[in-house]
Motif scaffolding. Structure first.
Motif, PDB file in Angstrom:
ATOM      1  N   CYS A 159      56.824 -44.745  24.696  1.00  0.00           N
ATOM      2  CA  CYS A 159      57.558 -45.953  24.287  1.00  0.00           C
ATOM      3  C   CYS A 159      57.026 -46.469  22.960  1.00  0.00           C
ATOM      4  O   CYS A 159      57.799 -46.810  22.045  1.00  0.00           O
ATOM      5  N   ASP A 208      65.151 -44.869  25.600  1.00  0.00           N
ATOM      6  CA  ASP A 208      65.298 -45.981  26.544  1.00  0.00           C
ATOM      7  C   ASP A 208      63.906 -46.404  27.019  1.00  0.00           C
ATOM      8  O   ASP A 208      63.413 -45.967  28.065  1.00  0.00           O
ATOM      9  N   THR A 209      63.260 -47.247  26.221  1.00  0.00           N
ATOM     10  CA  THR A 209      61.889 -47.654  26.540  1.00  0.00           C
ATOM     11  C   THR A 209      61.822 -48.482  27.813  1.00  0.00           C
ATOM     12  O   THR A 209      60.826 -48.431  28.542  1.00  0.00           O
ATOM     13  N   GLU A 210      62.875 -49.238  28.102  1.00  0.00           N
ATOM     14  CA  GLU A 210      62.871 -50.033  29.327  1.00  0.00           C
ATOM     15  C   GLU A 210      62.826 -49.126  30.551  1.00  0.00           C
ATOM     16  O   GLU A 210      62.099 -49.380  31.518  1.00  0.00           O
ATOM     17  N   GLN A 211      63.576 -48.045  30.503  1.00  0.00           N
ATOM     18  CA  GLN A 211      63.592 -47.106  31.623  1.00  0.00           C
ATOM     19  C   GLN A 211      62.253 -46.388  31.760  1.00  0.00           C
ATOM     20  O   GLN A 211      61.736 -46.210  32.863  1.00  0.00           O
ATOM     21  N   LEU A 212      61.672 -45.961  30.629  1.00  0.00           N
ATOM     22  CA  LEU A 212      60.382 -45.284  30.681  1.00  0.00           C
ATOM     23  C   LEU A 212      59.296 -46.218  31.203  1.00  0.00           C
ATOM     24  O   LEU A 212      58.420 -45.802  31.976  1.00  0.00           O
ATOM     25  N   THR A 213      59.349 -47.479  30.785  1.00  0.00           N
ATOM     26  CA  THR A 213      58.371 -48.450  31.271  1.00  0.00           C
ATOM     27  C   THR A 213      58.500 -48.640  32.771  1.00  0.00           C
ATOM     28  O   THR A 213      57.496 -48.674  33.499  1.00  0.00           O
ATOM     29  N   ALA A 214      59.728 -48.762  33.247  1.00  0.00           N
ATOM     30  CA  ALA A 214      59.951 -48.925  34.686  1.00  0.00           C
ATOM     31  C   ALA A 214      59.422 -47.717  35.455  1.00  0.00           C
ATOM     32  O   ALA A 214      58.849 -47.860  36.547  1.00  0.00           O
ATOM     33  N   ARG A 215      59.590 -46.531  34.893  1.00  0.00           N
ATOM     34  CA  ARG A 215      59.095 -45.329  35.562  1.00  0.00           C
ATOM     35  C   ARG A 215      57.567 -45.320  35.605  1.00  0.00           C
ATOM     36  O   ARG A 215      56.967 -44.940  36.616  1.00  0.00           O
ATOM     37  N   SER A 254      56.465 -47.696  38.218  1.00  0.00           N
ATOM     38  CA  SER A 254      56.758 -47.131  39.530  1.00  0.00           C
ATOM     39  C   SER A 254      55.702 -46.117  39.943  1.00  0.00           C
ATOM     40  O   SER A 254      55.274 -46.082  41.104  1.00  0.00           O
ATOM     41  N   GLU A 266      56.968 -55.832  27.552  1.00  0.00           N
ATOM     42  CA  GLU A 266      58.379 -55.456  27.571  1.00  0.00           C
ATOM     43  C   GLU A 266      59.201 -56.485  28.353  1.00  0.00           C
ATOM     44  O   GLU A 266      60.319 -56.844  27.955  1.00  0.00           O
ATOM     45  N   ARG A 315      62.245 -59.127  27.007  1.00  0.00           N
ATOM     46  CA  ARG A 315      63.563 -59.290  27.614  1.00  0.00           C
ATOM     47  C   ARG A 315      63.825 -60.720  28.053  1.00  0.00           C
ATOM     48  O   ARG A 315      64.911 -61.037  28.515  1.00  0.00           O
TER      49      ARG A 315
END
Length: 749
Positions: free
Chosen positions: A547, A558-565, A568, A591, A595
């Motif tokens: 990210c 998609d940094t938001e998706q990578l951060t969520a992963r 997780s 992040e 938002r």
């Protein structure tokens, strides 16, 4: 592991369980019922029962009979030396309780995680679960004399002190353990059973002797009771000696539990009446804490041991079955001590060989930790080193931090660190990950005293290990860090789980030079390697760095998706307390704040704060980057004191490691932004690392002096830190501070 909310369909602990530890030893029909004592325990309303007596007084037998007759569900744990790792001890306790009534799934999972202070949050929840079960439950902790770890004893103490009425905990020990017995006694919460209670009277002695196959008159039984002072195992050994051929009339010996001639008696009156083969089996197998047929065959170099164990049990020769299938056994603890004394007397020279054979059996059949223990007993440091290098990483990954630390301490205690540089490398990194920079330095110095020559079993070169350590410590700057990472990558075995770390480190060297373009493709390779080798904490931090690199490259990712992963991975794996997770949570907080999700941002920031004590100059690159991300979050929140506190920690690291590329300049820029924030009232965000280390101990039963002992500081220092914590929380007492700290999440979830 299949989970559903609040329940566990199947819980797989992170290490191999010894099922026999979770059941009372098998009983024999001829065992004398301790009816008076059992009735007393059944009628007791005290939440804690303590059975304290020297070996041979029937502590386990009493608690087994009580468990059978009490009419309430019983959770049983036979404690052994492996439970000196609090993670192991708490796992066994939780599983024992879960089998009585299912526990919360999250708690079962979390116990196996490498939390630095399990007692602060897991133990109160265990006590609460025990107290709130639908019907009263009893937890038995047998043989806690085997616990030497203060952390493990503190965990038991918290369970005892925190237990409410209804359910009970019974402990059995050879001696009074280092737990707050006086406090429990003063509160009327303790039922105590001691030597005087456990000593047999003439009637019980006669019943024991008759059950052992010895016919004595009442007068002779009374005389024997007097001479043994009612010591149950003394009576039993006397019965065995008489049954083996002694004169039933001549009972003119005298010994008690403290008699120094006990070993001589066993030798002359019992073992002398057995065959040479039987004596050899008994004495040589005594090196084993637990025995099965194939293990005894391997250790004693013979066949048919399963049948011998069955015969010994049938003859009641103080052999205790550990399972209903009669596969695993142990000797009565005192009898084993006496057999080991006899083994040293008869053939001391064979003891190392016996332990070496046991190490081989456990290495092949598991658990490997027992192989390490027997290799140590065999005095074979080469084998210990090979085993530790092979299993330290997976054992560490299951949360058994103290187990790995004990192995490292063994090398230190035996002045062997310099002789095993690969172990020294591991030790240095372990202490670095635990935030113990001073110990990391000492172990690093030991590793560096060795010549970087030769190779390891997996084919990795010694130089690759040294380069691995140098790259992570980054003592010589960014360029040297990158060079060491490449040297390590080239020399590590293609199958080594450490190669992805070196790819990540090389990528970091470019990020430290503000060259995200060159870092990005290396990060992709590093992530793939981390996932393939199962290095999930590393995989999470690599996602965060992808990210950061994408933002530096203006890359459409998609940094938001990578951060969520990344979050997780940390949450599902229970890696919250890993050193790597500080950057994951700090970045996730940044992040979320970007938002506009302030609540989530604060939550992640608290999680990052919990790991702050681990961020030191020992592992400077990721530590400083995590702290800088936290600072940016505090700036976004307008929290001047929180930002200043974290920046002060950055400065402490940079003073030790000044060549960290762009990071010192970033810290200086942030310092200017922080000073522009209006001064506010100091709060929890401004806790120092010393105060953060104190927090988990505040909810415990420990006094300031005892907390100081645990933290290796003075009582005065603890009191000063506590007062500072109270001030920042806006409270005036320890109980209020604990309540407030729990509210803001700084004692874990």
């Amino acid at each position: 592991m299949a989970l559903r909310r609040g329940r566990v369909e199947k819980y797989n602990p992170p290490f191999e369980l010894l099922e026999s530890k979770l059941h009372p030893p098998g009983s024999r029909t001829q065992i004398v019922p301790r009816t008076t004592l059992i009735d007393r325990l059944i009628g007791s309303s005290a939440p804690v029962i303590a059975v304290i007596a020297p070996p041979g007084y029937g502590k386990t037998t009493l608690l087994s009979q009580w468990a059978e007759k009490s009419g309430r569900p019983i959770a049983w744990v036979s404690v052994d030396r492996g439970d000196n790792d609090p993670s192991v001890l708490l796992t066994y306790i939780a599983i024992a309780l879960d089998r009585v009534a299912p526990l919360d799934a999250d708690m079962l999972q979390a116990i196996g995680s490498p939390r630095t202070e399990n007692a602060a949050w897991v133990v109160p929840r265990l006590a609460s679960a025990l107290a709130s079960m639908s019907q009263p439950v009893s937890l038995v902790l047998d043989h806690i004399e085997d616990l030497e770890s203060q952390q493990a004893l503190d965990a038991i103490a918290e369970l005892l002190v925190g237990l409410n009425s209804g359910s009970q905990i019974a402990i059995a020990s050879r001696e009074s353990p280092a737990i707050p017995m006086a406090r429990l006694r003063a509160r009327g919460q303790l039922e105590e059973v001691g030597v005087g209670d456990l000593a047999m009277d003439a009637r019980e002695s006669l019943e024991l002797l008759t059950g052992a196959g010895v016919r004595l008159t009442a007068d002779h039984a009374a005389e024997l009771t007097r001479r043994t002072e009612g010591w149950p195992v003394g009576l039993y050994l006397a019965a065995l000696a008489v049954r083996a051929g002694g004169d039933q009339v001549k009972v003119g010996f005298a010994f008690t539990g403290d008699d120094r001639f006990m070993a001589d008696y066993v030798r002359s009156e019992l073992l002398a009446r057995l065959s040479t083969e039987e004596v050899e089996f008994l004495t040589q197998s005594a090196v084993l804490e637990r025995m099965c047929g194939s293990l005894c065959d391997a250790v004693l170099g013979r066949k048919g041991s399963s049948r011998v164990l069955e015969e010994l049990e049938e003859r009641n020769l103080l052999v205790v079955p550990l399972d209903r299938q009669r596969q695993w056994y142990r000797y009565h603890h005192l009898f084993r001590d006496l057999l080991l004394t006899e083994l040293a007397h008869r053939e001391e020279e064979i003891v190392p060989l016996l332990h070496a054979r046991a190490a081989s059996w456990f290495e092949e059949n598991g658990p490997t930790e027992m192989a390490v223990e027997h290799a140590q007993a065999a005095g074979d440091p080469d084998r210990v080193a090979a085993l530790v290098l092979d299993v330290a990483q997976p054992v560490w990954a299951t949360g058994r931090v103290d187990t790995v630390l004990r192995w490292m301490e063994w090398f230190e205690e035996h002045d062997l660190i310099d002789q095993y540089p690969a172990v020294a490398v591991h030790g240095a990194l372990i202490f670095a990950l635990l935030g113990q920079a001073g110990k990391c330095e000492r172990w690093t110095a030991s590793a560096e005293r060795a010549a970087p020559e030769g190779s390891l079993v997996d084919g990795s070169t010694m130089e690759s290990y040294f380069a691995y350590l140098r790259a992570l410590l980054c003592r010589d700057g960014v360029v040297a860090m990158r060079r060491d990472a490449r040297v390590s990558w080239d020399g590590l075995s293609p199958a080594s789980p450490y190669r992805p770390t070196m790819l990540h480190t090389e990528a970091l060297s470019y990020l430290l030079e503000d060259d995200a373009v060159r870092a990005a493709p290396i990060l992709v390779r590093a992530f793939d390697g981390a996932m393939q080798t199962g290095a999930l904490p590393l995989a999470a931090i690599i996602l965060v760095d992808r990210c950061i690199a994408a933002i530096g490259n203006d890359e459409p990712l998609d940094t938001e998706q990578l951060t969520a992963r990344a979050v997780s991975i940390v949450e599902e794996g229970r890696y919250d307390d890993y050193w790597t997770s500080a950057l994951v949570y700090a970045w996730a907080a940044r992040e979320a704040l970007h938002r506009g999700d302030v609540a989530r941002g604060r939550e992640y920031l608290v999680r990052a704060t919990l790991v702050r004590p681990l961020l030191t100059y020992a592992l400077p690159v990721v530590s400083v980057r995590a702290l800088l991300e936290m600072t940016r979050c505090y700036v976004a929140l307008g929290d001047r004191d929180g930002a200043r506190t974290v920046l002060n920690q950055v400065n402490e690291i940079v003073q030790q490691r000044p060549d960290l590329g762009v990071l010192p300049n970033q810290a200086a820029e942030l310092r200017a932004q922080v000073e522009a924030i209006p001064i506010g009232k100091a709060g929890a965000s401004s806790f120092t690392t010393a105060e953060l280390r104190l927090l988990p101990l505040l909810p415990t039963h420990l006094s300031y002096r005892e907390i100081g002992d645990r933290l290796f500081v003075s009582r005065h220092t603890v009191k000063t830190q506590a007062q500072s914590v109270y001030g920042k929380l806006g409270v005036s007492s320890r109980s209020e501070a604990v309540e407030r700290v729990r509210e803001i999440g700084l004692l874990g979830s």
